[in-house]
Design a protein around this motif. Structure first.
Motif, PDB file in Angstrom:
ATOM      1  N   ILE A 270      -3.908 -90.711  65.610  1.00 27.65           N
ATOM      2  CA  ILE A 270      -3.851 -90.427  67.158  1.00 27.65           C
ATOM      3  C   ILE A 270      -3.753 -91.369  68.012  1.00 27.65           C
ATOM      4  O   ILE A 270      -2.741 -91.660  69.310  1.00 27.65           O
ATOM      5  N   ALA A 271      -4.312 -92.711  67.285  1.00 26.37           N
ATOM      6  CA  ALA A 271      -4.004 -93.113  68.524  1.00 26.37           C
ATOM      7  C   ALA A 271      -2.393 -94.212  68.311  1.00 26.37           C
ATOM      8  O   ALA A 271      -1.460 -94.503  69.332  1.00 26.37           O
ATOM      9  N   LYS A 272      -1.808 -94.224  67.126  1.00 24.46           N
ATOM     10  CA  LYS A 272      -0.309 -94.605  67.404  1.00 24.46           C
ATOM     11  C   LYS A 272       0.696 -93.246  67.843  1.00 24.46           C
ATOM     12  O   LYS A 272       1.272 -93.248  66.963  1.00 24.46           O
ATOM     13  N   ALA A 276      -0.896 -86.695  63.463  1.00 28.99           N
ATOM     14  CA  ALA A 276      -2.873 -85.620  64.187  1.00 28.99           C
ATOM     15  C   ALA A 276      -2.648 -85.571  64.744  1.00 28.99           C
ATOM     16  O   ALA A 276      -1.655 -85.442  66.258  1.00 28.99           O
ATOM     17  N   THR A 277      -3.380 -84.520  65.494  1.00 27.24           N
ATOM     18  CA  THR A 277      -3.859 -83.643  66.754  1.00 27.24           C
ATOM     19  C   THR A 277      -5.715 -83.305  66.585  1.00 27.24           C
ATOM     20  O   THR A 277      -5.672 -83.072  65.190  1.00 27.24           O
ATOM     21  N   VAL A 283      -4.660 -77.636  66.942  1.00 28.36           N
ATOM     22  CA  VAL A 283      -4.935 -77.254  65.768  1.00 28.36           C
ATOM     23  C   VAL A 283      -4.552 -75.854  64.823  1.00 28.36           C
ATOM     24  O   VAL A 283      -3.731 -75.927  63.846  1.00 28.36           O
ATOM     25  N   GLU A 284      -4.796 -75.265  65.992  1.00 26.69           N
ATOM     26  CA  GLU A 284      -4.082 -73.376  66.020  1.00 26.69           C
ATOM     27  C   GLU A 284      -2.523 -73.684  65.901  1.00 26.69           C
ATOM     28  O   GLU A 284      -2.033 -72.573  64.721  1.00 26.69           O
ATOM     29  N   LYS A 352       4.961 -84.589  62.336  1.00 22.66           N
ATOM     30  CA  LYS A 352       4.360 -84.672  63.464  1.00 22.66           C
ATOM     31  C   LYS A 352       5.331 -83.037  64.261  1.00 22.66           C
ATOM     32  O   LYS A 352       5.844 -82.880  64.134  1.00 22.66           O
ATOM     33  N   THR A 353       3.410 -82.347  65.333  1.00 24.75           N
ATOM     34  CA  THR A 353       4.278 -81.187  65.701  1.00 24.75           C
ATOM     35  C   THR A 353       4.751 -82.008  67.533  1.00 24.75           C
ATOM     36  O   THR A 353       3.879 -82.447  67.970  1.00 24.75           O
TER      37      THR A 353
END
Length: 353
Positions: A270-272, A276-277, A283-284, A352-353
């Motif tokens: 998350i920090a970079k 991640a989400t 998330v959905e 990544k999204t």
């Protein structure tokens, strides 16, 4: 925990909790509307009204209730399950009753539909009942914190600080008194909690000096104690010892260590702005895109979403169908607290999204 009987076609599991960690497992698998049966105690309904309730003799009786409330008290390690009586003495049917869960007393749980993660929790509790109990002592000069390691996190902790003033003989050996107080609590905890292993953590030479003191007083402790270098004592030192794998080396597949590492990995991504989400909506969306490699959700969030009747089951099922993995983590341990701050649900992604 023991499983005495299992018939998923009828939705029935008979289990026997063996320690307070099992209470926490039970707390997180029982839902409103489930049927729970146990040997319990109840005052006769025809008792004289002039007799105070606390003065009435209670009868041992097997009752089945339909659950509408579950209460777990951390400070007293009590689990109470309440609801209306559905099976038992005819005069009691429809009345409200509370079952107190107790160690080594069988509990029958009946559900319309056992969910996969609930069954996995039971199996994990059965396996982990065979794991050794561990006490961590995190010490630095002048202060030490002792805490037991439980499946759902760190249990109650005790902090000792080096006092001031003189000993009875007029000396000022505060360190000897300090170590002596730690040893007293260690002995008491070892006896009451059936401790199998001790992790001695902290910076510098203080832990080494305590180690020498303890094995000098009780030589057999040498087989139980492992040392771990950490940057601090106190509760922070306990958390650091866990992250460094001290517990992992004793519990080879420790859930606590795995959760700490998993959340660290999530926060790093998350920090970079990596893969991640977090948060239900994000998330959905990632699940709809087939991007979720590992969905992570806290016990509290999962339970709340189920009670709300949201589509959390669909999210879990879609993740599995797409080859992803669902991980439910404790809400009581530090990693779970960090995830709760992010909304209680997050995901590591394939892309990544």
């Amino acid at each position: 925990m023991q499983i005495r009987h299992k018939n998923l076609e009828e939705g029935v599991l008979k289990i026997v909790p063996e320690n307070v960690d099992d209470y926490w497992t039970i707390r997180n698998i029982i839902e409103n509307g489930d049927y729970v049966r146990s040997l319990t105690f109840r005052s006769p309904e025809d008792a004289d009204d002039k007799i105070r309730p606390e003065g009435r003799k209670k009868q041992a009786i097997k009752l089945t209730i339909e659950v509408n409330e579950i209460e777990y008290q951390d400070f007293s390690n009590r689990l109470r399950i309440s609801g209306e009586i559905r099976e038992g003495k005819e005069d009691y049917i429809g009345r409200h009753h509370t079952i107190n869960v107790e160690e080594n007393k069988q509990l029958t749980i009946k559900k319309e539909n056992w969910k996969k993660d609930q069954l996995e929790r039971i199996e994990t509790a059965v396996k982990e009942s065979k794991k050794p109990n561990i006490l961590v002592i995190a010490i630095e000069e002048g202060e030490a914190t002792l805490g037991t390691i439980q499946r759902h996190g760190i249990g109650e902790t005790t902090t000792i600080k080096s006092g001031s003033g003189k000993n009875l003989d007029g000396s000022t050996n505060k360190r000897k008194d300090f170590f002596g107080e730690i040893n007293k609590i260690l002995k008491r905890t070892t006896q009451t909690k059936n401790i199998n292993n001790i992790v001695l953590a902290g910076p510098g030479f203080t832990k080494d000096d305590l180690y020498k003191y303890l094995i000098d007083k009780t030589p057999e402790l040498k087989q139980k104690i492992v040392k771990e270098d950490t940057s601090s004592g106190g509760e922070g030192g306990i958390h650091e010892a866990i992250k460094r794998g001290a517990i992992q080396r004793i519990w080879k597949e420790s859930r606590i260590t795995q959760e700490a590492n998993l959340i660290d990995k999530l926060l790093t991504e998350i920090a970079k702005n990596g893969k991640a989400t977090y948060g239900k909506e994000e998330v959905e969306r990632a699940i709809k895109l087939g991007a979720v490699k590992k969905l992570i959700i806290t016990e509290n969030t999962l339970r709340e979403k189920r009670q709300e009747g949201t589509e959390i089951e669909n999210l879990l099922e879609k993740t599995t169908q797409q080859g992803g993995e669902n991980t439910v983590i404790s809400s009581k341990f530090e990693p779970g607290e960090k995830l709760e701050a992010l909304g209680g649900i997050a995901a590591l992604l394939r892309f990544k999204t």
